[in-house]
Design a protein around this motif. Structure first.
Motif, short mmCIF file in Angstrom:
data_model
loop_
_atom_site.label_atom_id
_atom_site.label_comp_id
_atom_site.label_asym_id
_atom_site.label_seq_id
_atom_site.Cartn_x
_atom_site.Cartn_y
_atom_site.Cartn_z
N LYS A 29 -5.38 -6.13 -3.22
CA LYS A 29 -4.27 -6.29 -4.16
C LYS A 29 -4.78 -7.02 -5.40
O LYS A 29 -5.25 -8.15 -5.31
N ARG A 30 -4.69 -6.36 -6.53
CA ARG A 30 -5.12 -6.96 -7.78
C ARG A 30 -4.32 -6.32 -8.90
O ARG A 30 -4.65 -5.25 -9.40
N TYR A 31 -3.25 -6.98 -9.25
CA TYR A 31 -2.34 -6.44 -10.26
C TYR A 31 -3.08 -6.19 -11.57
O TYR A 31 -3.81 -7.05 -12.06
N ASP A 32 -2.89 -4.99 -12.11
CA ASP A 32 -3.59 -4.61 -13.34
C ASP A 32 -2.59 -4.01 -14.32
O ASP A 32 -2.16 -2.86 -14.19
N ASP A 33 -2.21 -4.78 -15.32
CA ASP A 33 -1.18 -4.37 -16.27
C ASP A 33 -1.66 -3.31 -17.25
O ASP A 33 -0.84 -2.72 -17.97
N PHE A 34 -2.96 -3.06 -17.26
CA PHE A 34 -3.50 -2.10 -18.23
C PHE A 34 -2.91 -0.71 -18.05
O PHE A 34 -2.74 0.03 -19.03
N TYR A 35 -2.58 -0.34 -16.82
CA TYR A 35 -2.12 1.03 -16.56
C TYR A 35 -0.62 1.21 -16.76
O TYR A 35 -0.05 2.20 -16.32
N PHE A 36 0.01 0.27 -17.44
CA PHE A 36 1.42 0.39 -17.81
C PHE A 36 1.50 0.79 -19.28
O PHE A 36 1.08 0.05 -20.16
N LEU A 37 2.01 2.00 -19.52
CA LEU A 37 2.14 2.54 -20.88
C LEU A 37 0.79 2.49 -21.61
O LEU A 37 0.67 2.01 -22.74
N THR A 38 -0.22 3.01 -20.94
CA THR A 38 -1.58 2.99 -21.48
C THR A 38 -1.72 3.94 -22.66
O THR A 38 -1.13 5.02 -22.67
N ASP A 39 -2.53 3.53 -23.64
CA ASP A 39 -2.82 4.40 -24.78
C ASP A 39 -3.47 5.68 -24.24
O ASP A 39 -4.47 5.63 -23.52
N PRO A 40 -2.93 6.86 -24.61
CA PRO A 40 -3.50 8.12 -24.11
C PRO A 40 -4.99 8.28 -24.43
O PRO A 40 -5.72 8.91 -23.66
N GLU A 41 -5.45 7.73 -25.55
CA GLU A 41 -6.87 7.81 -25.91
C GLU A 41 -7.73 7.09 -24.88
O GLU A 41 -8.88 7.46 -24.66
N ASP A 42 -7.19 6.03 -24.28
CA ASP A 42 -7.92 5.29 -23.25
C ASP A 42 -7.68 5.90 -21.86
O ASP A 42 -8.59 5.96 -21.03
N PHE A 43 -6.46 6.36 -21.64
CA PHE A 43 -6.08 6.91 -20.33
C PHE A 43 -6.92 8.13 -19.96
O PHE A 43 -7.29 8.34 -18.80
N HIS A 55 3.80 -4.71 -6.79
CA HIS A 55 3.74 -5.88 -5.93
C HIS A 55 4.33 -5.67 -4.54
O HIS A 55 4.22 -6.55 -3.68
N ASN A 56 4.94 -4.50 -4.30
CA ASN A 56 5.56 -4.28 -2.99
C ASN A 56 4.95 -3.12 -2.21
O ASN A 56 5.19 -3.00 -1.01
N ILE A 57 4.18 -2.28 -2.87
CA ILE A 57 3.57 -1.13 -2.19
C ILE A 57 2.05 -1.30 -2.20
O ILE A 57 1.45 -1.54 -3.26
N GLU A 58 1.44 -1.19 -1.02
CA GLU A 58 -0.01 -1.26 -0.91
C GLU A 58 -0.57 0.14 -0.71
O GLU A 58 0.08 1.00 -0.13
N TYR A 59 -1.78 0.32 -1.17
CA TYR A 59 -2.40 1.64 -1.03
C TYR A 59 -2.71 1.90 0.44
O TYR A 59 -3.25 1.04 1.15
N ASP A 60 -2.38 3.10 0.90
CA ASP A 60 -2.55 3.48 2.30
C ASP A 60 -3.96 4.04 2.52
O ASP A 60 -4.19 5.24 2.43
N VAL A 61 -4.91 3.14 2.80
CA VAL A 61 -6.31 3.56 2.95
C VAL A 61 -6.47 4.47 4.16
O VAL A 61 -7.18 5.49 4.10
N SER A 62 -5.81 4.13 5.27
CA SER A 62 -5.95 4.96 6.48
C SER A 62 -5.39 6.36 6.25
O SER A 62 -5.93 7.35 6.75
N GLY A 63 -4.31 6.45 5.46
CA GLY A 63 -3.77 7.76 5.14
C GLY A 63 -4.71 8.55 4.26
O GLY A 63 -4.90 9.76 4.45
N TYR A 64 -5.30 7.88 3.30
CA TYR A 64 -6.26 8.55 2.43
C TYR A 64 -7.45 9.09 3.22
O TYR A 64 -7.94 10.19 2.97
N LEU A 65 -7.91 8.31 4.22
CA LEU A 65 -9.06 8.71 5.02
C LEU A 65 -8.69 9.72 6.10
O LEU A 65 -9.57 10.20 6.83
#
Length: 663
Positions: free
Chosen positions: A162-176, A57-67
């Protein structure tokens, strides 16, 4: 280690409180922030949860840095100070915060099916460009990706969403492993790690795929190769799910959208199947979208596949389906539809006609829509005849052209006209032979209530001899019988759109006979073709007749039957005409009259002379009458019938043909 949704929601107010405190004080120190946000945490999981929530919730992805438009920010202090970073920025901050909180954490590098990923993309001999974290809790390692948990990148607009997605917190390795492949196999955390080649083949599934509880049955890999021009995708689930899809052909730089007729989607309460029918040879991207069946919100992307069609198959020219799903809709049962005579597969007819039956749990009203590439909408209305009964709905379909048709059915509660119609099902029909001539379609302006149904039942009519909407005759004559329990006054109207030869009006070709509560409608048709017979009724207090139902009469006989005699109001209930049944009599001939007229004291035939009929032992008035040469009509009269009047009343008349036999 799992936490409920309610538990997760309680993290958010704490996040907001800490966020305001730290930002207002311009504190960018990892130790200070970690100590602040983990304050009050009871164990390692709660500490890690606080770190995860803060990062997302406090860090945004740096699109300009990625590009490459600006320097990529990866150091924890700069990422925290600017509030932006690429994947390594999230992973480095996460690792340092975990270390400060006493949680063992590792940064993991590898390939991620994220920004810019295209199905079929190879990662062989390429440097990995993504990073995430592995953390150790309770002696076991777990995976998380705060970069993907924070939101997603819209490359079309070069913006972070910004779209918080809780799925990627302690994700099942079979899904990850379907979206993240580490450089070092041990960080797959799988008992049987997969090679990079297998990772490349895996179907890309989004977090929404797992949230909806979907299981992909087929295919196991993203690439499908058509066989005989078809390929299929199937899934199962335990809770109701709605689906839609999008197909596009890879053509140069820009994908080319393909219409919905290139897919046949079927959704039941527990499964989904999508048959893919590419219109031409080539490569196609398929995106599948879904949403919970318990709401009407937007659809979310759940997975993608690639279809290779090696060679073009003959175009099937399937009809467009704006409702996407074929067969009964998943919601059909809640609408009152229990089962259907047709499934999702195409129903095949070699005769040009179909019958669809929906069994219902309560009385429903039905509307139908028929489409085909060559079918005009005005003609389509004349291809349908619907019957509405208390426990079933029937749609009879005629096909004037060979090929595929879409039949869509819409229903609502019969007793609640204020309710809107909802799509209950969409059915694919394939006419392979016997296309119906345009002159042999159903009559225009048919009622939605054809054949006996709820209306006739409510009016007290029962025990119909013909229970369907369609009545076929090879002789050109038929009798429709039923019981009239409420003593309604009945009327019938016979209609044919075009008559090849003119004669008596069609009303003369319908004859009512009342015998106690039994009613017989006799019909003698003057020529071959398709007719509409409308049955009307009214009570003694009604001003006008109301339509109860329409019958469709299909006459294949070449015979021309004469009209019935013309009846008048004195033709009472219980009266029966035995002979002559035809309303046209030959001149200069003797005709036997036999008629039952309840309560009559006298029955006569009026012609050149008055001929009195005699009452037989069986209570039938009988006698032979000479038609003569100069009379154009013979009239049947009775006295004493009904009210007991001694005056003679005309009850019916017969036409006498001229000596040239002109009709």
């Amino acid at each position: 280690m799992e936490r409920t949704q309610t538990d997760r929601q309680t993290d958010l107010p704490l996040l907001t409180k800490h966020q305001h405190q730290l930002l207002s004080q311009k504190i960018f120190s990892v130790p200070t922030i970690t100590q602040t946000i983990t304050e009050g945490a009871q164990n390692e999981l709660e500490k890690l949860r606080a770190i995860w929530i803060w990062l997302c919730h406090n860090i945004e992805y740096d699109v300009s840095g990625y590009l490459g438009l600006t320097d990529k920010l990866c150091s924890p202090e700069r990422v925290i100070e600017t509030g932006r970073g690429v994947c390594c920025g999230y992973s480095s901050v996460c690792m340092q915060m975990c270390q400060e909180a006493g949680i063992e954490c590792q940064e993991v590098s590898g390939h991620g099916k994220g920004i810019g990923y295209r199905q079929g993309q190879s990662y062989q001999n390429t440097k990995s460009l993504h990073m995430w974290n592995a953390v150790k809790l309770g002696g076991h390692w777990y995976l998380l990706d705060a970069c993907w948990g924070a939101g997603r990148v819209d490359m079309d607009n070069k913006a972070f969403i910004k779209r918080y997605d809780d799925f990627y917190f302690l994700t099942d390795p079979e899904d990850f492993i379907n979206s993240h492949c580490p450089d070092e196999k041990e960080w797959q955390l799988l008992d049987d790690p997969i090679p990079l080649e297998e990772f490349e083949k895996r179907v890309l599934k989004t977090s929404e795929f797992y949230r909806l509880g979907l299981t992909l049955l087929h295919p196991k890999h993203f690439l499908l190769v058509t066989e005989n021009g078809e390929a299929s995708v199937s899934m199962k689930f335990t809770k109701p799910v709605d689906f839609t899809y999008q197909i596009s052909q890879r053509s140069g730089c820009e994908p080319k959208a393909v219409n919905s007729s290139s897919g046949l989607l079927t959704v039941t309460r527990e499964s989904m199947r999508l048959r893919l029918l590419p219109p031409t040879g080539g490569t196609y991207d398929v995106m599948i979208f879904a949403r919970s069946g318990n709401n009407s919100g937007t659809f979310s992307w759940v997975c993608s596949l690639l279809v290779e069609c090696p060679e073009q198959e003959p175009t099937k020219e399937l009809p467009e389906n704006p409702f996407l799903s074929w067969g009964l809709q998943r919601s059909a049962e809640s609408l009152g539809v229990k089962k259907c005579s047709n499934g999702a597969e195409a129903a095949v007819s070699e005769t040009g006609s179909f019958e669809l039956v929906l069994h219902t749990s309560r009385p429903l009203m039905m509307l139908c829509e028929l489409t085909q590439k060559d079918l005009d909408s005005s003609i389509a209305k004349r291809c349908l005849a619907t019957q509405i009964q208390s426990d079933r709905l029937t749609c009879n379909v005629l096909c004037p052209y060979l090929g595929y048709y879409r039949l869509s059915v819409f229903v609502r509660n019969y007793e609640r006209p204020q309710d809107g119609f909802q799509n209950g099902g969409n059915f694919l029909l394939h006419c392979t032979g016997g296309a119906i001539n345009l002159n042999e379609l159903f009559p225009p302006a048919l009622s939605t209530a054809c054949g006996p149904g709820i209306r006739t039942q409510d009016a007290g009519l029962s025990k119909f001899s013909h229970t369907g909407a369609l009545v076929s005759t090879q002789q050109g004559k038929c009798n429709i019988t039923f019981q009239n329990q409420q003593d309604l006054e009945l009327h019938a109207v016979l209609f044919k759109e075009q008559r090849k030869r003119l004669g008596h009006p069609l009303c003369r070709h319908v004859f009512f006979t009342y015998n106690s509560s039994k009613v017989t409608i006799s019909v003698a048709l003057p020529e071959a073709g398709v007719y509409k017979l409308g049955l009307y009724a009214k009570t003694s207090t009604d001003q006008d007749f109301s339509l109860l139902c329409d019958f469709v009469l299909c006459n294949s006989s070449g015979s021309s039957w004469p009209p019935f005699p013309c009846t008048y109001t004195a033709w009472q209930r219980g009266s029966v005409l035995f002979e002559p049944r035809g309303g046209l009599l030959e001149p200069l001939s003797w005709v036997l009259f036999r008629v039952r007229v309840p309560g009559a004291q006298r029955v006569s035939v009026v012609g050149e002379q008055l001929m009195e009929l005699q009452l037989s032992k069986s209570r039938v008035w009988e006698g032979e009458v000479f038609t003569g040469a100069s009379m154009s009509q013979l009239k049947l009269a009775a006295s004493g019938g009904g009210g007991g009047s001694t005056d003679m009343a005309i009850i019916m008349s017969f036409d006498v043909l001229s000596q040239q036999n002109e009709m």
